[in-house]
Write a protein that holds these residues in place. Structure first.
Motif, PDB file in Angstrom:
ATOM      1  N   ASP A 164      40.661  63.382 -24.895  1.00 32.71           N
ATOM      2  CA  ASP A 164      40.787  62.120 -24.144  1.00 32.71           C
ATOM      3  C   ASP A 164      40.347  62.244 -22.693  1.00 32.71           C
ATOM      4  O   ASP A 164      39.888  61.270 -22.095  1.00 32.71           O
ATOM      5  N   CYS A 165      40.485  63.421 -22.118  1.00 38.22           N
ATOM      6  CA  CYS A 165      40.143  63.564 -20.694  1.00 38.22           C
ATOM      7  C   CYS A 165      38.824  64.311 -20.470  1.00 38.22           C
ATOM      8  O   CYS A 165      38.531  64.740 -19.360  1.00 38.22           O
ATOM      9  N   PHE A 166      38.010  64.430 -21.541  1.00 38.52           N
ATOM     10  CA  PHE A 166      36.686  65.040 -21.384  1.00 38.52           C
ATOM     11  C   PHE A 166      35.616  63.966 -21.501  1.00 38.52           C
ATOM     12  O   PHE A 166      35.607  63.162 -22.441  1.00 38.52           O
ATOM     13  N   ASN A 167      34.694  63.926 -20.557  1.00 42.47           N
ATOM     14  CA  ASN A 167      33.539  63.030 -20.609  1.00 42.47           C
ATOM     15  C   ASN A 167      32.298  63.796 -20.168  1.00 42.47           C
ATOM     16  O   ASN A 167      32.353  64.594 -19.228  1.00 42.47           O
ATOM     17  N   ALA A 168      31.205  63.557 -20.842  1.00 42.51           N
ATOM     18  CA  ALA A 168      29.966  64.297 -20.570  1.00 42.51           C
ATOM     19  C   ALA A 168      29.298  63.803 -19.295  1.00 42.51           C
ATOM     20  O   ALA A 168      29.191  62.586 -19.079  1.00 42.51           O
ATOM     21  N   PRO A 169      28.804  64.707 -18.453  1.00 35.15           N
ATOM     22  CA  PRO A 169      28.058  64.317 -17.239  1.00 35.15           C
ATOM     23  C   PRO A 169      26.595  64.014 -17.579  1.00 35.15           C
ATOM     24  O   PRO A 169      25.670  64.718 -17.179  1.00 35.15           O
ATOM     25  N   TYR A 170      26.383  62.957 -18.321  1.00 38.33           N
ATOM     26  CA  TYR A 170      25.085  62.644 -18.930  1.00 38.33           C
ATOM     27  C   TYR A 170      24.889  61.145 -18.871  1.00 38.33           C
ATOM     28  O   TYR A 170      25.855  60.380 -18.927  1.00 38.33           O
ATOM     29  N   TYR A 171      23.623  60.701 -18.745  1.00 43.24           N
ATOM     30  CA  TYR A 171      23.356  59.277 -18.832  1.00 43.24           C
ATOM     31  C   TYR A 171      21.918  59.054 -19.251  1.00 43.24           C
ATOM     32  O   TYR A 171      20.994  59.661 -18.683  1.00 43.24           O
ATOM     33  N   ALA A 172      21.723  58.211 -20.258  1.00 39.50           N
ATOM     34  CA  ALA A 172      20.387  57.838 -20.721  1.00 39.50           C
ATOM     35  C   ALA A 172      20.079  56.443 -20.204  1.00 39.50           C
ATOM     36  O   ALA A 172      20.561  55.451 -20.754  1.00 39.50           O
ATOM     37  N   PRO A 173      19.287  56.317 -19.139  1.00 41.01           N
ATOM     38  CA  PRO A 173      19.056  55.003 -18.519  1.00 41.01           C
ATOM     39  C   PRO A 173      17.999  54.190 -19.263  1.00 41.01           C
ATOM     40  O   PRO A 173      17.218  54.716 -20.065  1.00 41.01           O
ATOM     41  N   SER A 174      17.972  52.917 -18.964  1.00 43.14           N
ATOM     42  CA  SER A 174      16.905  52.048 -19.447  1.00 43.14           C
ATOM     43  C   SER A 174      15.728  52.104 -18.476  1.00 43.14           C
ATOM     44  O   SER A 174      15.862  52.574 -17.344  1.00 43.14           O
ATOM     45  N   VAL A 175      14.583  51.592 -18.910  1.00 47.03           N
ATOM     46  CA  VAL A 175      13.401  51.509 -18.040  1.00 47.03           C
ATOM     47  C   VAL A 175      13.718  50.679 -16.806  1.00 47.03           C
ATOM     48  O   VAL A 175      13.325  51.024 -15.681  1.00 47.03           O
ATOM     49  N   GLU A 176      14.468  49.598 -16.996  1.00 44.87           N
ATOM     50  CA  GLU A 176      14.789  48.707 -15.880  1.00 44.87           C
ATOM     51  C   GLU A 176      15.657  49.414 -14.840  1.00 44.87           C
ATOM     52  O   GLU A 176      15.480  49.220 -13.622  1.00 44.87           O
ATOM     53  N   GLU A 177      16.604  50.228 -15.290  1.00 41.53           N
ATOM     54  CA  GLU A 177      17.454  50.953 -14.355  1.00 41.53           C
ATOM     55  C   GLU A 177      16.649  51.952 -13.530  1.00 41.53           C
ATOM     56  O   GLU A 177      16.903  52.137 -12.331  1.00 41.53           O
TER      57      GLU A 177
END
Length: 380
Positions: free
Chosen positions: A265-278
């Protein structure tokens, strides 16, 4: 927790090492070669005028280690060398900087440099004595190099890693966890989780661009590739489902009593897949670069086993595995360091055995693909 403290690819030459499980990253790198050549020639031939500097600064950011590390450097050097042959100009002095976080296996890179230099001289002659390769440990979310010292920057399969888990999601108090049972954005994640990840990406990518703008000469170029997504919705399967399956594998360990539910519950990945617009919004907002080209392409989760590799024995081994096992080994080589830091090393084998089965089942129902963004930029 900042990524600087725990994020690195699996070291060495073992069965779970990045060196033996990075065929996917090689495939992505090769997809960017035409744009790489276009961008470099745009720097060297500015408005049809030859623009060779006497000394060129070149940086590969997020270089990792293993057989892929010097592949793109060889390609860049080859493009510059061929350009000098066509024009009769002398080869510039080449200052090549290999950057990654301090936990990267730089020793492996340094051990491979003598053979690299020898091959360069055999293929291209004594001019290659003016090629100098240096390791630069540190986060690319901040300054790494002196002002106006770089002419070209490359980065592949790195910028989807954030500088940190979004602060509102980072903490050891599971009672306050916003993303219970998940380790990344999911269909069931509340809007606040999606917003936190999006804001962290904008902050990080803007800082990346600002740092590079100070380090790059006017007219210099960058070619970047990293995981993205095909739509504005960050919960689409092509942007997050590999993490969904990993969360399911962790939940299976919770059911077995091997892992505490609060740990998940308290683990989250330091990752992000953005969109082209972002990505466009971040570049326009920072203001130092012009986008020459921005495109997306698909790549299968287990890469392309038909691609020619310098490590053919590695590819032969991969062909004997199920698709789920190939994917699991690739993911493990990349994320094991951060998972070990949070859940402990003793659960890793069982975790990725379960994950293999889940991915095999997913492949039986669909042909999953990642979306990769490829962008060429010029310094104003």
């Amino acid at each position: 927790m900042e990524c600087l403290q725990f994020l690195h690819m699996n070291k060495g030459e073992g069965e779970t090492s990045y060196a033996k499980n990075s065929t996917l990253q090689m495939k992505i790198m090769l997809e960017g070669n035409p744009l790489l050549e276009e961008a470099l020639n745009g720097i060297l031939y500015n408005d049809n005028n030859i623009n060779f500097p006497e000394s060129m600064g070149i940086a590969d950011l997020g270089c990792s280690s293993g057989p892929n590390t010097l592949t793109v450097v060889s390609k860049i050097i080859g493009i510059i060398y061929n350009s000098t042959r066509k024009t009769g100009r002398p080869l510039p002095e080449l200052r090549v900087y290999l950057n990654d976080l301090p936990g990267n296996d730089f020793n492996d890179i340094f051990m491979s440099l003598p053979a690299f230099y020898k091959r360069l001289k055999e293929e291209k002659g004594k001019e290659m004595e003016n090629c100098f390769v240096t390791g630069v440990p540190g986060s690319f979310y901040g300054r790494l190099f002196p002002r106006k010292s770089l002419h070209f920057i490359h980065s592949s399969s790195s910028l989807h890693w954030l500088s940190q888990v979004p602060p509102s999601l980072d903490g050891e108090d599971a009672t306050l966890a916003l993303n219970k049972g998940k380790i990344y954005i999911s269909k069931t994640s509340p809007p606040s989780v999606l917003t936190a990840y999006s804001q962290q990406f904008q902050k990080d990518f803007s800082l990346f661009l600002k740092s590079r703008s100070a380090e790059m000469v006017p007219g210099g170029g960058m070619v970047l590739s990293f995981m993205g997504r095909s739509s504005g919705d960050p919960t689409t399967e092509d942007s997050c489902y590999q993490w969904e399956l990993l969360a399911e594998a962790l939940s299976a360990l919770v059911s077995k009593g091997v892992v505490e539910e609060e740990k998940v519950d308290c683990f989250n990945a330091p990752y992000y897949a953005p969109s082209v617009e972002e990505v466009k919004d971040a570049v326009d907002g920072e203001g130092s670069f012009i986008i020459n080209r921005l495109e997306a392409f698909e790549v299968e989760w287990d890469g392309d086993l038909e691609l020619e590799s310098n490590n053919s024995s590695c590819c032969d081994t991969l062909r004997l595995m199920s698709r789920g096992e190939r994917v699991a080994k690739t993911i493990r080589a990349v994320v094991e360091s951060m998972l070990t830091c949070h859940f402990g090393r003793n659960v890793m084998d069982e975790l990725f055995t379960i994950y293999t089965g889940l991915v095999d089942d997913y492949f039986s129902r669909t042909r999953p693909k990642y979306i990769n963004l490829l962008i060429s930029l010029s310094r104003k």
